[in-house]
Design a protein around this motif. Structure first.
Motif, PDB file in Angstrom:
ATOM      1  N   LEU A 298      49.810 -96.996 -30.282  1.00 22.84           N
ATOM      2  CA  LEU A 298      48.110 -97.227 -30.800  1.00 22.84           C
ATOM      3  C   LEU A 298      47.863 -98.719 -30.496  1.00 22.84           C
ATOM      4  N   TRP A 299      48.880 -99.453 -30.754  1.00 15.87           N
ATOM      5  CA  TRP A 299      48.434-100.837 -30.456  1.00 15.87           C
ATOM      6  C   TRP A 299      48.004-101.332 -29.354  1.00 15.87           C
ATOM      7  N   ILE A 300      48.652-100.930 -28.050  1.00 11.13           N
ATOM      8  CA  ILE A 300      48.401-100.968 -26.883  1.00 11.13           C
ATOM      9  C   ILE A 300      47.304-100.452 -26.594  1.00 11.13           C
ATOM     10  N   LEU A 301      46.887 -99.017 -27.157  1.00 11.95           N
ATOM     11  CA  LEU A 301      45.622 -98.298 -26.997  1.00 11.95           C
ATOM     12  C   LEU A 301      44.469 -99.031 -27.104  1.00 11.95           C
ATOM     13  N   PHE A 302      44.465 -99.694 -28.528  1.00 13.67           N
ATOM     14  CA  PHE A 302      43.222-100.449 -29.004  1.00 13.67           C
ATOM     15  C   PHE A 302      43.162-101.884 -29.015  1.00 13.67           C
ATOM     16  N   SER A 303      44.227-102.500 -28.608  1.00 15.12           N
ATOM     17  CA  SER A 303      44.435-104.029 -28.603  1.00 15.12           C
ATOM     18  C   SER A 303      43.425-104.546 -27.562  1.00 15.12           C
ATOM     19  N   ARG A 304      42.871-105.660 -27.849  1.00 16.64           N
ATOM     20  CA  ARG A 304      42.048-106.398 -26.811  1.00 16.64           C
ATOM     21  C   ARG A 304      42.952-106.889 -25.796  1.00 16.64           C
ATOM     22  N   ARG A 305      44.225-107.203 -26.160  1.00 26.65           N
ATOM     23  CA  ARG A 305      45.175-107.895 -25.161  1.00 26.65           C
ATOM     24  C   ARG A 305      45.389-106.825 -23.785  1.00 26.65           C
ATOM     25  N   PHE A 306      45.274-105.656 -23.950  1.00 30.69           N
ATOM     26  CA  PHE A 306      45.495-104.919 -22.959  1.00 30.69           C
ATOM     27  C   PHE A 306      44.300-104.144 -22.218  1.00 30.69           C
ATOM     28  N   ARG A 307      43.408-104.500 -22.634  1.00 34.99           N
ATOM     29  CA  ARG A 307      42.092-104.060 -21.876  1.00 34.99           C
ATOM     30  C   ARG A 307      42.117-104.133 -20.645  1.00 34.99           C
ATOM     31  N   ALA A 308      42.395-105.370 -20.123  1.00 35.57           N
ATOM     32  CA  ALA A 308      42.522-105.901 -18.916  1.00 35.57           C
ATOM     33  C   ALA A 308      43.033-105.162 -17.770  1.00 35.57           C
ATOM     34  N   LEU A 309      44.342-104.400 -18.397  1.00 31.71           N
ATOM     35  CA  LEU A 309      44.888-103.341 -17.444  1.00 31.71           C
ATOM     36  C   LEU A 309      44.186-102.199 -17.182  1.00 31.71           C
ATOM     37  N   ASP A 310      44.547-101.691 -15.971  1.00 33.64           N
ATOM     38  CA  ASP A 310      44.076-100.214 -15.516  1.00 33.64           C
ATOM     39  C   ASP A 310      44.370 -99.129 -16.356  1.00 33.64           C
ATOM     40  N   ALA A 311      43.870 -98.079 -16.185  1.00 30.18           N
ATOM     41  CA  ALA A 311      44.221 -97.060 -17.145  1.00 30.18           C
ATOM     42  C   ALA A 311      45.663 -96.350 -16.983  1.00 30.18           C
ATOM     43  N   ALA A 312      45.931 -96.386 -15.593  1.00 31.58           N
ATOM     44  CA  ALA A 312      47.329 -95.900 -15.195  1.00 31.58           C
ATOM     45  C   ALA A 312      48.294 -97.056 -15.954  1.00 31.58           C
ATOM     46  N   PRO A 313      48.566 -98.203 -15.578  1.00 29.13           N
ATOM     47  CA  PRO A 313      49.367 -98.870 -16.068  1.00 29.13           C
ATOM     48  C   PRO A 313      49.455 -99.028 -17.620  1.00 29.13           C
ATOM     49  N   ARG A 314      48.305 -98.854 -18.161  1.00 28.43           N
ATOM     50  CA  ARG A 314      48.087 -98.955 -19.700  1.00 28.43           C
ATOM     51  C   ARG A 314      48.799 -97.539 -20.105  1.00 28.43           C
ATOM     52  N   ARG A 315      48.300 -96.478 -19.509  1.00 25.18           N
ATOM     53  CA  ARG A 315      49.009 -95.197 -20.027  1.00 25.18           C
ATOM     54  C   ARG A 315      50.661 -95.235 -19.844  1.00 25.18           C
ATOM     55  N   ARG A 316      51.014 -95.798 -18.761  1.00 26.98           N
ATOM     56  CA  ARG A 316      52.651 -95.848 -18.589  1.00 26.98           C
ATOM     57  C   ARG A 316      53.121 -96.786 -19.522  1.00 26.98           C
ATOM     58  N   LEU A 317      52.522 -97.984 -20.139  1.00 22.84           N
ATOM     59  CA  LEU A 317      53.005 -98.697 -21.198  1.00 22.84           C
ATOM     60  C   LEU A 317      53.011 -98.048 -22.448  1.00 22.84           C
ATOM     61  N   MET A 318      51.913 -97.288 -22.683  1.00 23.52           N
ATOM     62  CA  MET A 318      51.914 -96.413 -23.890  1.00 23.52           C
ATOM     63  C   MET A 318      53.155 -95.459 -24.013  1.00 23.52           C
ATOM     64  N   LEU A 319      53.154 -94.744 -22.857  1.00 23.53           N
ATOM     65  CA  LEU A 319      54.321 -93.569 -22.698  1.00 23.53           C
ATOM     66  C   LEU A 319      55.621 -94.317 -22.962  1.00 23.53           C
ATOM     67  N   THR A 320      55.882 -95.538 -22.571  1.00 26.90           N
ATOM     68  CA  THR A 320      57.190 -96.353 -22.537  1.00 26.90           C
ATOM     69  C   THR A 320      57.400 -96.634 -24.100  1.00 26.90           C
ATOM     70  N   ALA A 321      56.261 -97.161 -24.708  1.00 26.44           N
ATOM     71  CA  ALA A 321      56.543 -97.720 -26.106  1.00 26.44           C
ATOM     72  C   ALA A 321      56.858 -96.198 -26.864  1.00 26.44           C
ATOM     73  N   VAL A 322      56.082 -94.941 -26.578  1.00 24.24           N
ATOM     74  CA  VAL A 322      56.579 -93.972 -27.440  1.00 24.24           C
ATOM     75  C   VAL A 322      58.196 -93.349 -27.068  1.00 24.24           C
ATOM     76  N   GLY A 323      58.455 -93.460 -25.795  1.00 21.29           N
ATOM     77  CA  GLY A 323      59.702 -93.083 -25.313  1.00 21.29           C
ATOM     78  C   GLY A 323      60.821 -93.994 -25.916  1.00 21.29           C
ATOM     79  N   VAL A 324      60.503 -95.215 -25.972  1.00 26.68           N
ATOM     80  CA  VAL A 324      61.619 -96.191 -26.357  1.00 26.68           C
ATOM     81  C   VAL A 324      61.869 -95.799 -27.946  1.00 26.68           C
ATOM     82  N   GLY A 325      60.618 -95.523 -28.607  1.00 22.64           N
ATOM     83  CA  GLY A 325      61.024 -95.408 -30.022  1.00 22.64           C
ATOM     84  C   GLY A 325      61.504 -94.093 -30.341  1.00 22.64           C
TER      85      GLY A 325
END
Length: 377
Positions: A174-201
């Motif tokens: 959720l932090w990656i989804l709504f944080s301003r720090r990750f808004r510069a990322l494209d949709a695909a890299p951001r989605r992969r980063l979110m899935l990675t966070a959930v997967g690691v948890g």
């Protein structure tokens, strides 16, 4: 001048109150301070997420009570949000029968006092058959002593640690989804980063559960009636699920109206423009109506969430060991009323200020600067 006199008078009253309170406590043989937090409680909690016993100190019981309140709050808020969204969508549906069902639900649960609903669900839970005649369905057992579900043969501490890792993974997503720090990322890299966070948890949670299993015992523990009790499985106490059902059903009635108002705030022009662009009904809902409605309903949802967190204190009426009940029982055993009341207020201020600050930051992050969602035409 008058303001200075008022402040001085208020300060004098506070000082006199403190002096009088200390004198009264001394007359009763009570000492102020927080040294008692390291003394043994000499009583047991009926529900804990982590191991506890009568020899544990008061500070550990306060931590466990706060964890129980947070646990109930997370379950209540999540359930009320999901059910409230469904009810709100029913209220905005085109089918008159569906709208009627949504209206009946809201008018029923919103107009009954929450304490009455709590006693109703608690009475229903205690009216279930005893363990000998427990209702069995798909490995689940329903009895007056609780709901027994299949569970892994691990300790409560291991389960709590696994849940913590899972929650941290979702929170990072959720932090990656709504944080301003990750808004510069494209949709695909951001989605992969979110899935990675959930997967690691989730992987960390699975690893904790695997390491906590007893290799000499079956991994899955199934509930089995044995005489006057049930062996195996995981028991959900009637006090717990009665309070959870009450918060979910009562909160969903208000959240349903908030959801309905949020969708009404979306202008007809936006949905018509989306349809004109050739978007499917699901795309219109998920990419146009829902985001705009969420922006409109979030400020009111924050107030409702804070209220639902405070509603967990009703658990004392049915014996659920939340933060409030731990404080009340501790006062009866220790006599340190003022200190425990202060800790109670500080605990709820911490919970509600943290919740509101996070959601207010989310509200500012998704707000439409200088634009409106538009009223329904």
């Amino acid at each position: 001048m008058l303001q200075a006199v008022f402040v001085a008078a208020l300060g004098t009253l506070i000082v006199l109150g403190i002096v009088t309170t200390r004198a009264n406590l001394a007359a009763q043989g009570l000492t102020s301070g927080f040294d008692f937090l390291w003394k043994s409680t000499s009583w047991e909690m009926n529900f804990t997420l982590l191991p506890a016993g009568p020899t544990d100190p008061y500070w550990w019981y306060l931590v466990l009570g706060l964890m129980n309140t947070l646990f109930m709050g997370v379950i209540g808020l999540a359930g009320a949000t999901v059910l409230g969204l469904a009810v709100g969508l029913m209220r905005t549906a085109r089918n008159p029968s569906v709208r009627l069902m949504g209206t009946i639900y809201i008018e029923l649960f919103r107009n009954l006092p929450v304490i009455v609903q709590l006693f109703f669900w608690y009475t229903v839970a205690n009216s279930l058959p005893p363990p000998r005649q427990a209702i069995e369905a798909g490995g689940f057992l329903l009895s007056s002593r609780g709901i027994y579900v299949p569970g892994l043969a691990v300790s409560r501490g291991t389960t709590a640690l696994a849940v913590l890792f899972g929650v941290l993974g979702v929170a990072a997503c959720l932090w990656i989804l709504f944080s301003r720090r990750f808004r510069a990322l494209d949709a695909a890299p951001r989605r992969r980063l979110m899935l990675t966070a959930v997967g690691v948890g989730m992987a960390a949670a699975a690893l904790v559960l695997f390491l906590g299993l007893d290799p000499t015992a079956p991994w899955l523990s199934l509930p089995q009636p044995q005489g006057l009790k049930v062996q195996g499985g995981f028991r959900i106490q009637p006090e717990f699920y009665s309070l959870a059902v009450t918060i979910i059903t009562y909160g969903a009635a208000y959240i349903g109206e908030i959801v309905r108002g949020g969708f009404k705030a979306v202008g007809r022009g936006q949905t018509e423009a989306a349809r004109a662009l050739g978007l499917s009904p699901w795309q219109v809902f998920s990419r146009v109506r829902m985001p705009l409605a969420f922006r409109a309903m979030l400020p009111i949802l924050i107030n409702q969430y804070v209220w639902l967190i405070k509603a967990t204190t009703l658990g004392i009426a049915v014996g659920f060991s939340d933060f409030f009940m731990v404080i009340a029982t501790s006062i009866n055993h220790s006599g340190q009323t003022i200190e425990f009341i202060g800790l109670l207020m500080a605990g709820f201020l911490l919970i509600n200020f943290s919740l509101s600050s996070v959601l207010n930051r989310l509200n500012r992050a998704i707000a439409l600067k200088g634009r409106q969602t538009g009223g329904a035409a």
